[in-house]
Design a protein around this motif. Structure first.
Motif, PDB file in Angstrom:
ATOM      1  N   MET A   1    -101.194  27.503  -0.578  1.00  0.00           N
ATOM      2  CA  MET A   1     -99.993  27.667   0.214  1.00  0.00           C
ATOM      3  C   MET A   1     -99.630  26.334   0.865  1.00  0.00           C
ATOM      4  N   ILE A   2     -98.344  26.072   0.938  1.00  0.00           N
ATOM      5  CA  ILE A   2     -97.872  24.824   1.526  1.00  0.00           C
ATOM      6  C   ILE A   2     -97.748  24.991   3.032  1.00  0.00           C
ATOM      7  N   ASP A   3     -98.263  24.032   3.762  1.00  0.00           N
ATOM      8  CA  ASP A   3     -98.234  24.037   5.223  1.00  0.00           C
ATOM      9  C   ASP A   3     -96.790  23.990   5.719  1.00  0.00           C
ATOM     10  N   PRO A   4     -96.351  24.979   6.508  1.00  0.00           N
ATOM     11  CA  PRO A   4     -94.966  24.998   6.983  1.00  0.00           C
ATOM     12  C   PRO A   4     -94.646  23.888   7.978  1.00  0.00           C
ATOM     13  N   ASP A   5     -95.661  23.230   8.515  1.00  0.00           N
ATOM     14  CA  ASP A   5     -95.435  22.150   9.474  1.00  0.00           C
ATOM     15  C   ASP A   5     -95.189  20.797   8.808  1.00  0.00           C
ATOM     16  N   ARG A  11     -93.769  18.423   1.614  1.00  0.00           N
ATOM     17  CA  ARG A  11     -93.792  19.708   0.900  1.00  0.00           C
ATOM     18  C   ARG A  11     -93.500  19.492  -0.585  1.00  0.00           C
ATOM     19  N   ILE A  12     -92.513  18.656  -0.871  1.00  0.00           N
ATOM     20  CA  ILE A  12     -92.172  18.372  -2.261  1.00  0.00           C
ATOM     21  C   ILE A  12     -93.342  17.672  -2.944  1.00  0.00           C
ATOM     22  N   ALA A  13     -93.971  16.718  -2.259  1.00  0.00           N
ATOM     23  CA  ALA A  13     -95.130  16.017  -2.822  1.00  0.00           C
ATOM     24  C   ALA A  13     -96.257  17.001  -3.123  1.00  0.00           C
ATOM     25  N   ASP A  14     -96.453  17.983  -2.253  1.00  0.00           N
ATOM     26  CA  ASP A  14     -97.482  18.998  -2.488  1.00  0.00           C
ATOM     27  C   ASP A  14     -97.149  19.868  -3.695  1.00  0.00           C
ATOM     28  N   LEU A  15     -95.875  20.224  -3.863  1.00  0.00           N
ATOM     29  CA  LEU A  15     -95.462  21.004  -5.037  1.00  0.00           C
ATOM     30  C   LEU A  15     -95.779  20.248  -6.327  1.00  0.00           C
ATOM     31  N   VAL A  16     -95.442  18.970  -6.330  1.00  0.00           N
ATOM     32  CA  VAL A  16     -95.665  18.148  -7.520  1.00  0.00           C
ATOM     33  C   VAL A  16     -97.156  17.967  -7.775  1.00  0.00           C
ATOM     34  N   PHE A  88     -73.724   4.517 -11.038  1.00  0.00           N
ATOM     35  CA  PHE A  88     -73.385   5.245  -9.818  1.00  0.00           C
ATOM     36  C   PHE A  88     -74.570   5.997  -9.227  1.00  0.00           C
ATOM     37  N   GLY A  89     -75.768   5.747  -9.751  1.00  0.00           N
ATOM     38  CA  GLY A  89     -76.963   6.438  -9.278  1.00  0.00           C
ATOM     39  C   GLY A  89     -77.419   7.476 -10.292  1.00  0.00           C
ATOM     40  N   PRO A  90     -78.414   8.285  -9.934  1.00  0.00           N
ATOM     41  CA  PRO A  90     -78.932   9.275 -10.873  1.00  0.00           C
ATOM     42  C   PRO A  90     -77.868  10.318 -11.233  1.00  0.00           C
ATOM     43  N   LEU A  91     -77.833  10.670 -12.519  1.00  0.00           N
ATOM     44  CA  LEU A  91     -76.878  11.639 -13.038  1.00  0.00           C
ATOM     45  C   LEU A  91     -77.644  12.797 -13.657  1.00  0.00           C
ATOM     46  N   ASP A  92     -77.404  13.999 -13.162  1.00  0.00           N
ATOM     47  CA  ASP A  92     -78.050  15.207 -13.685  1.00  0.00           C
ATOM     48  C   ASP A  92     -77.588  15.424 -15.127  1.00  0.00           C
ATOM     49  N   ILE A  93     -78.552  15.645 -16.037  1.00  0.00           N
ATOM     50  CA  ILE A  93     -78.196  15.844 -17.441  1.00  0.00           C
ATOM     51  C   ILE A  93     -78.517  17.257 -17.919  1.00  0.00           C
ATOM     52  N   GLY A  94     -78.812  18.150 -16.994  1.00  0.00           N
ATOM     53  CA  GLY A  94     -78.999  19.552 -17.349  1.00  0.00           C
ATOM     54  C   GLY A  94     -80.381  19.934 -17.817  1.00  0.00           C
ATOM     55  N   VAL A  95     -81.362  19.060 -17.651  1.00  0.00           N
ATOM     56  CA  VAL A  95     -82.754  19.395 -17.974  1.00  0.00           C
ATOM     57  C   VAL A  95     -83.414  19.779 -16.666  1.00  0.00           C
ATOM     58  N   HIS A  96     -83.679  21.075 -16.475  1.00  0.00           N
ATOM     59  CA  HIS A  96     -84.185  21.591 -15.200  1.00  0.00           C
ATOM     60  C   HIS A  96     -85.460  22.396 -15.404  1.00  0.00           C
ATOM     61  N   GLY A  97     -86.250  22.519 -14.344  1.00  0.00           N
ATOM     62  CA  GLY A  97     -87.464  23.320 -14.388  1.00  0.00           C
ATOM     63  C   GLY A  97     -88.579  22.651 -13.614  1.00  0.00           C
ATOM     64  N   PRO A  98     -89.823  22.808 -14.093  1.00  0.00           N
ATOM     65  CA  PRO A  98     -90.955  22.173 -13.425  1.00  0.00           C
ATOM     66  C   PRO A  98     -90.884  20.647 -13.567  1.00  0.00           C
ATOM     67  N   ALA A  99     -91.429  19.939 -12.610  1.00  0.00           N
ATOM     68  CA  ALA A  99     -91.385  18.473 -12.619  1.00  0.00           C
ATOM     69  C   ALA A  99     -92.024  17.892 -13.873  1.00  0.00           C
ATOM     70  N   LEU A 100     -93.192  18.392 -14.234  1.00  0.00           N
ATOM     71  CA  LEU A 100     -93.890  17.877 -15.419  1.00  0.00           C
ATOM     72  C   LEU A 100     -93.109  18.173 -16.688  1.00  0.00           C
ATOM     73  N   GLY A 101     -92.499  19.336 -16.758  1.00  0.00           N
ATOM     74  CA  GLY A 101     -91.677  19.680 -17.911  1.00  0.00           C
ATOM     75  C   GLY A 101     -90.484  18.763 -18.057  1.00  0.00           C
ATOM     76  N   CYS A 102     -89.824  18.464 -16.945  1.00  0.00           N
ATOM     77  CA  CYS A 102     -88.695  17.526 -16.980  1.00  0.00           C
ATOM     78  C   CYS A 102     -89.176  16.150 -17.416  1.00  0.00           C
ATOM     79  N   PHE A 103     -90.287  15.701 -16.838  1.00  0.00           N
ATOM     80  CA  PHE A 103     -90.844  14.392 -17.185  1.00  0.00           C
ATOM     81  C   PHE A 103     -91.191  14.317 -18.664  1.00  0.00           C
ATOM     82  N   ALA A 104     -91.750  15.393 -19.201  1.00  0.00           N
ATOM     83  CA  ALA A 104     -92.175  15.422 -20.602  1.00  0.00           C
ATOM     84  C   ALA A 104     -90.996  15.463 -21.564  1.00  0.00           C
ATOM     85  N   SER A 105     -89.798  15.733 -21.054  1.00  0.00           N
ATOM     86  CA  SER A 105     -88.625  15.825 -21.914  1.00  0.00           C
ATOM     87  C   SER A 105     -88.143  14.478 -22.422  1.00  0.00           C
ATOM     88  N   VAL A 106     -88.631  13.415 -21.843  1.00  0.00           N
ATOM     89  CA  VAL A 106     -88.200  12.079 -22.268  1.00  0.00           C
ATOM     90  C   VAL A 106     -89.004  11.655 -23.470  1.00  0.00           C
TER      91      VAL A 106
END
Length: 106
Positions: A1-5, A11-16, A88-106
């Protein structure tokens, strides 16, 4: 469980980190992918992501850019996205889901 404090960045770092910890490592390819993912991780920081239709949203970068792509967390959606780097910065290309899954898509 992620600490609410924790801060949102922590929190994002813990998810990853939990995702990387739970990733399969049975084959050399899986181990190499997880290692490359862990090597690319950064302490999450806010960024503005561009979406089609001219929409922008405050998100959180979780991997360093490889010059073409980075993985970001979309807090409104509650999942990760693979974004392409643009003038113009990062552009969403429609590959969504778990962080590792997105990373592996490249």
């Amino acid at each position: 469980m992620i600490d609410p404090d924790l801060s949102l960045a922590d929190r994002i770092a813990d998810l990853v980190a939990a995702e990387a910890l739970d990733a399969p490592r049975g084959t050399a390819a899986e181990r190499n992918l997880v290692q490359a993912f862990e090597d690319a991780l950064v302490q999450p920081f806010e960024c503005t992501v561009n979406f089609s239709g001219g929409i922008t949203q405050r998100c959180w970068t979780v991997t360093r850019s490889d010059g073409a792509y980075r993985v970001v967390y979309l807090p409104r959606a509650g999942y990760f996205s693979l974004c392409v780097e643009s003038d113009f910065g990062p552009l969403d290309i429609g590959v969504h889901g778990p962080a590792l899954g997105c990373f592996a898509s490249v």
